[in-house]
Write a protein that holds these residues in place. Structure first.
Motif, mmCIF file in Angstrom:
data_model
loop_
_atom_site.group_PDB
_atom_site.id
_atom_site.type_symbol
_atom_site.label_atom_id
_atom_site.label_comp_id
_atom_site.label_asym_id
_atom_site.label_seq_id
_atom_site.Cartn_x
_atom_site.Cartn_y
_atom_site.Cartn_z
ATOM 1 N N THR A 118 -2.821 -4.488 -7.702
ATOM 2 C CA THR A 118 -3.659 -4.509 -6.795
ATOM 3 C C THR A 118 -4.279 -5.844 -6.441
ATOM 4 O O THR A 118 -4.426 -6.816 -5.847
ATOM 5 N N TRP A 119 -5.334 -5.687 -7.856
ATOM 6 C CA TRP A 119 -6.055 -7.459 -7.583
ATOM 7 C C TRP A 119 -5.188 -8.810 -7.678
ATOM 8 O O TRP A 119 -5.647 -9.368 -6.892
ATOM 9 N N ILE B 253 3.454 1.141 -3.711
ATOM 10 C CA ILE B 253 2.774 1.712 -4.926
ATOM 11 C C ILE B 253 2.578 3.362 -5.440
ATOM 12 O O ILE B 253 3.156 3.386 -6.792
ATOM 13 N N GLY C 65 1.058 -1.592 0.058
ATOM 14 C CA GLY C 65 0.181 0.182 0.213
ATOM 15 C C GLY C 65 0.305 1.110 -0.196
ATOM 16 O O GLY C 65 0.534 2.557 -0.163
ATOM 17 N N GLU D 254 -1.062 -0.681 -11.626
ATOM 18 C CA GLU D 254 -1.498 -0.744 -10.859
ATOM 19 C C GLU D 254 -2.862 -1.658 -10.119
ATOM 20 O O GLU D 254 -2.356 -1.913 -9.105
ATOM 21 N N GLN D 255 -3.849 -1.516 -11.224
ATOM 22 C CA GLN D 255 -4.452 -2.866 -10.988
ATOM 23 C C GLN D 255 -4.436 -4.024 -11.156
ATOM 24 O O GLN D 255 -4.688 -4.834 -10.545
ATOM 25 N N SER E 188 1.904 -10.252 -8.880
ATOM 26 C CA SER E 188 2.203 -9.344 -8.547
ATOM 27 C C SER E 188 3.636 -8.729 -8.233
ATOM 28 O O SER E 188 4.141 -7.097 -8.178
#
Length: 125
Positions: free
Chosen positions: A57-58, A43, A40, A53-54, A96
């Protein structure tokens, strides 16, 4: 996480012992929760935005929750068909982390808060 840890302590205190599947799930979720906090901060610090970023994150969120659920549900809950999904959840976590590793390795030092010609300002305390 605290509730699971307290329950494990209760099992140990009563002499029942903690099943290995419960320890594994608890350890995975605990470590991955700490890593989620770090991610957190990383990023925005590395200026990862948009689709990248998506994806970061996912893939992390799905892996973070999916991986610990495998031992809890597959072994503890008797849903053995979920065992192979551990590779999916682990793979998502790896994607990720590989993206973030690449971002850290390829960005200029000034882009992530280091270097530059700006001298620090002393505090007023």
């Amino acid at each position: 996480m605290m509730g699971v840890g307290m329950y494990q302590n209760f099992l140990n205190a009563t002499g029942a012992g903690v099943p290995a599947w419960m320890i594994g799930g608890h350890a995975h979720l605990g470590v991955l929760s700490i890593l989620a906090i770090v991610l957190g901060f990383a990023i925005p610090a590395m200026k990862v935005t948009g689709t990248l970023e998506q994806v970061v994150t996912w893939t992390f969120i799905l892996g973070q929750w999916g991986l610990p659920l495998v031992p809890w549900l597959a072994v503890g809950g008797g849903v053995a068909v979920l065992h192979p999904t551990a590779f999916l959840w682990g793979g998502l976590l790896m994607i990720s982390m590989l993206i973030m590793t690449w971002q850290a390795a390829t960005q200029p030092e000034a882009a992530v808060g280091g270097g530059g010609d700006v001298d620090p300002t002393p505090a007023d305390d």
